[in-house]
Scaffold this active site. Structure first.
Site, PDB file in Angstrom:
ATOM      1  N   GLU A   1       0.821  -1.207   0.000  1.00 14.68           N
ATOM      2  CA  GLU A   1       0.000   0.000   0.000  1.00 14.68           C
ATOM      3  C   GLU A   1       0.860   1.264   0.000  1.00 14.68           C
ATOM      4  O   GLU A   1       0.515   2.262  -0.641  1.00 14.68           O
ATOM      5  CB  GLU A   1      -0.932  -0.005   1.214  1.00 14.68           C
ATOM      6  CG  GLU A   1      -2.010  -1.063   1.179  1.00 14.68           C
ATOM      7  CD  GLU A   1      -1.519  -2.456   1.553  1.00 14.68           C
ATOM      8  OE1 GLU A   1      -2.263  -3.431   1.336  1.00 14.68           O
ATOM      9  OE2 GLU A   1      -0.377  -2.577   2.071  1.00 14.68           O
TER      10      GLU A   1
ATOM     11  N   ARG B   1       7.913 -12.752   1.195  1.00 14.14           N
ATOM     12  CA  ARG B   1       7.070 -11.600   1.536  1.00 14.14           C
ATOM     13  C   ARG B   1       7.342 -11.082   2.940  1.00 14.14           C
ATOM     14  O   ARG B   1       7.332  -9.881   3.182  1.00 14.14           O
ATOM     15  CB  ARG B   1       5.594 -11.999   1.403  1.00 14.14           C
ATOM     16  CG  ARG B   1       4.603 -10.878   1.723  1.00 14.14           C
ATOM     17  CD  ARG B   1       4.629  -9.797   0.676  1.00 14.14           C
ATOM     18  NE  ARG B   1       3.605  -8.780   0.922  1.00 14.14           N
ATOM     19  CZ  ARG B   1       3.417  -7.728   0.134  1.00 14.14           C
ATOM     20  NH1 ARG B   1       4.161  -7.564  -0.943  1.00 14.14           N
ATOM     21  NH2 ARG B   1       2.484  -6.845   0.406  1.00 14.14           N
TER      22      ARG B   1
ATOM     23  N   MET C   1      14.741  -5.695   3.194  1.00 15.12           N
ATOM     24  CA  MET C   1      13.454  -5.088   2.827  1.00 15.12           C
ATOM     25  C   MET C   1      13.679  -3.889   1.910  1.00 15.12           C
ATOM     26  O   MET C   1      14.696  -3.212   1.975  1.00 15.12           O
ATOM     27  CB  MET C   1      12.711  -4.632   4.084  1.00 15.12           C
ATOM     28  CG  MET C   1      12.450  -5.751   5.093  1.00 15.12           C
ATOM     29  SD  MET C   1      11.529  -7.149   4.398  1.00 15.12           S
ATOM     30  CE  MET C   1       9.979  -6.346   3.975  1.00 15.12           C
ATOM     31  N   GLY C   2      12.686  -3.650   1.052  1.00 12.55           N
ATOM     32  CA  GLY C   2      12.688  -2.442   0.233  1.00 12.55           C
ATOM     33  C   GLY C   2      13.546  -2.493  -1.012  1.00 12.55           C
ATOM     34  O   GLY C   2      13.799  -1.457  -1.624  1.00 12.55           O
ATOM     35  N   GLU C   3      14.015  -3.692  -1.416  1.00  9.57           N
ATOM     36  CA  GLU C   3      14.884  -3.780  -2.583  1.00  9.57           C
ATOM     37  C   GLU C   3      14.261  -4.576  -3.740  1.00  9.57           C
ATOM     38  O   GLU C   3      14.948  -4.892  -4.708  1.00  9.57           O
ATOM     39  CB  GLU C   3      16.215  -4.428  -2.197  1.00  9.57           C
ATOM     40  CG  GLU C   3      17.034  -3.594  -1.228  1.00  9.57           C
ATOM     41  CD  GLU C   3      18.441  -4.142  -1.055  1.00  9.57           C
ATOM     42  OE1 GLU C   3      19.400  -3.433  -1.427  1.00  9.57           O
ATOM     43  OE2 GLU C   3      18.578  -5.277  -0.556  1.00  9.57           O
TER      44      GLU C   3
ATOM     45  N   ASN D   1       1.113  -7.500  -6.133  1.00  7.23           N
ATOM     46  CA  ASN D   1       1.058  -6.558  -7.254  1.00  7.23           C
ATOM     47  C   ASN D   1       1.899  -7.016  -8.453  1.00  7.23           C
ATOM     48  O   ASN D   1       3.123  -6.914  -8.438  1.00  7.23           O
ATOM     49  CB  ASN D   1       1.528  -5.181  -6.773  1.00  7.23           C
ATOM     50  CG  ASN D   1       1.392  -4.118  -7.834  1.00  7.23           C
ATOM     51  OD1 ASN D   1       0.819  -4.342  -8.901  1.00  7.23           O
ATOM     52  ND2 ASN D   1       1.915  -2.939  -7.558  1.00  7.23           N
TER      53      ASN D   1
ATOM     54  N   LEU E   1       2.000  -5.563 -11.282  1.00  7.45           N
ATOM     55  CA  LEU E   1       2.442  -4.421 -12.096  1.00  7.45           C
ATOM     56  C   LEU E   1       3.876  -4.002 -11.778  1.00  7.45           C
ATOM     57  O   LEU E   1       4.540  -3.382 -12.609  1.00  7.45           O
ATOM     58  CB  LEU E   1       1.491  -3.233 -11.905  1.00  7.45           C
ATOM     59  CG  LEU E   1       0.041  -3.494 -12.324  1.00  7.45           C
ATOM     60  CD1 LEU E   1      -0.809  -2.248 -12.073  1.00  7.45           C
ATOM     61  CD2 LEU E   1      -0.044  -3.904 -13.788  1.00  7.45           C
ATOM     62  N   GLU E   2       4.345  -4.334 -10.588  1.00  8.94           N
ATOM     63  CA  GLU E   2       5.732  -4.018 -10.252  1.00  8.94           C
ATOM     64  C   GLU E   2       6.699  -4.804 -11.121  1.00  8.94           C
ATOM     65  O   GLU E   2       7.818  -4.361 -11.368  1.00  8.94           O
ATOM     66  CB  GLU E   2       5.998  -4.298  -8.765  1.00  8.94           C
ATOM     67  CG  GLU E   2       5.307  -3.324  -7.830  1.00  8.94           C
ATOM     68  CD  GLU E   2       5.542  -3.639  -6.372  1.00  8.94           C
ATOM     69  OE1 GLU E   2       5.368  -2.728  -5.539  1.00  8.94           O
ATOM     70  OE2 GLU E   2       5.871  -4.801  -6.041  1.00  8.94           O
TER      71      GLU E   2
END
Length: 446
Positions: free
Chosen positions: A66, A275, A315-317, A341, A343-344
């Site tokens: 989100e 995840r 995280m975040g990569e 998602n 679309l990423e």
């Protein structure tokens, strides 16, 4: 009305009585992920705010997905309402980390309080929002009720409501309907979402179908550059398959498929991105037990030439590793989670494999398959079948990747339409009919 007030009080009582169980669950999650044991007081509305907050725009995004979807909207809001402070709330530590990574001290981040009257009142008093933007469909009756009482307009942005969520909200029936109707408006992703919200009791005049913010994903040049660096490290000699946002049931099938594919295609490398952080160790050990040279992002930096499997245990990569891959599998979709998602992956022109359980992204996943950008896989046999074809056929990979990226391009525009609605409401200008007449993205016409 009296009946609704009784239900509201009963809801508050039940929520209060369940708080010890919620705290116990928080503690149990903290055993595996220590961050859940930190900053717990924020969840009751106890926190210090920067002195500079005199008025704010508040955006709530549950977790990483989100937050990522909200980034272009938040940046547009910052540009338009630069005289406001920005407060961002999440529920998960991973969402918190993502907020800090993207926005740093540009925003004030705090965990969303539990939906208890006292916690909600403290939160609103401290943050002083002129506008509340709730991402997707986080419906909290007390939160919405007190925003309404304090004349704080609520916008539900990128709103979606799956069939599963619709059934789940029915236990609070009229309270969920009232929460929807306490909003200024709801910017729904699709007509299907809008119809379900009306079924739940949302007034039709509150809903505008604007498409999904996820199509407006922003890929910074730094991410593209980082992806190129990672790819250069592989010396472009390896076929790289990324399995993203995976859960246990996804990984069982991926492991079985990779065992077959690795024999057929020795140069194939699997990059796997679980995840949740608590799965990092389990995922690593499951591949090592089968004899695969399994390396970790936190230890190796990047996978060396001898690596078979590379676990991204940071995280975040995710976007950087999408940018350096050839083929993608998007998780939570063989596992019955509802999907993540796609679309990423599509925005990087990757052919996508996705499981059948995608109720969180039904319309988007359907469009991706219809345009030729993805294949649906049910098990390891399907994965082997389609991966084998994609590995062997460069033209097929390019064709599917281009179709996927074109789909993203064609459906952009939800950010601007949502901003038009917000500005018209904030300025008290009757622009709604004008906005309704605009051309909506194709997904909004489902």
């Amino acid at each position: 009305m009296k009946s609704l007030e009784i239900r509201s009080r009963l809801y508050s009582l039940v929520t209060t009585l369940l708080t010890p169980l919620v705290l116990f669950r928080l503690a149990m999650r903290g055993v595996k992920t220590r961050a859940y044991l930190q900053r717990w007081h924020e969840r009751f509305g106890w926190f210090k705010t920067p002195k500079k907050i005199k008025k704010s725009i508040w955006v709530h995004a549950v977790s990483v997905g989100e937050v990522n979807a909200a980034i272009p909207l938040i940046k547009a809001l910052m540009k338009r309402y630069h005289d406001h402070c920005f407060v961002l709330t999440t529920i998960t530590p991973t969402g918190s980390d993502r907020v800090q990574q993207i926005f740093g001290d540009q925003v004030f981040h705090v965990y969303l309080p539990y939906d208890l009257p006292g916690a909600v009142k403290r939160f609103l008093k401290k943050t002083k929002p002129d506008l509340a933007v709730i991402m997707e469909t986080e419906i909290w009756p007390n939160l919405f009720r007190f925003c309404k009482k304090k004349h704080i307009p609520i916008v539900v942005a990128n709103a979606r409501l799956s069939e599963v969520s619709l059934k789940g909200y029915r236990w609070v029936g009229s309270l969920a309907a009232k929460a929807f109707n306490d909003t200024a408006f709801v910017a729904a992703q699709t007509k299907t979402d809008a119809k379900r919200m009306i079924q739940l009791g949302c007034q039709p005049e509150k809903i505008y179908v604007v498409g999904s913010l996820k199509f407006d994903i922003i890929i910074d040049q730094s991410i593209i550059d980082k992806g190129k660096e990672i790819r250069d490290h592989y010396q472009n000699s390896r076929m790289v398959w990324i399995a993203a946002s995976t859960h246990h049931d996804d990984e069982v099938q991926i492991l079985a498929a990779f065992s077959v594919l690795k024999q057929r295609h020795p140069d194939l490398m699997l990059v796997i991105v679980p995840r949740h952080p608590e799965r990092f160790e389990t995922t690593t050990q499951s591949f090592r037990k089968l004899g695969f040279n399994t390396q970790l992002r936190s230890e190796a930096g990047l996978c060396d030439i001898h690596g078979d499997v590379f676990v991204v245990d940071t995280m975040g990569e995710l976007l950087e590793f999408y940018a350096s891959s050839d083929i993608a599998f998007v998780g939570g979709s063989i596992a019955n989670i509802g999907g993540h998602n796609v679309l990423e992956a599509a925005v990087f022109s990757l052919p996508v494999l996705v499981g059948p359980n995608t109720h969180n992204f039904d319309e988007i996943t359907q469009l991706l398959e219809e345009c030729g950008g993805s294949y649906t896989v049910h098990d390891s046999a399907d994965i082997v079948l389609y991966m084998d074809a994609l590995i062997k056929d460069k033209h097929l990979r390019l064709k599917m990747g281009q179709a996927a990226k074109q789909l993203v391009k064609e459906n952009r525009g939800a950010v601007q339409l949502t901003m038009d609605l917000i500005e018209s409401f904030m300025n008290e200008k009757p622009l709604y009919d004008e906005i309704k007449s605009k051309h909506y993205p194709r997904i909004a016409k489902q």
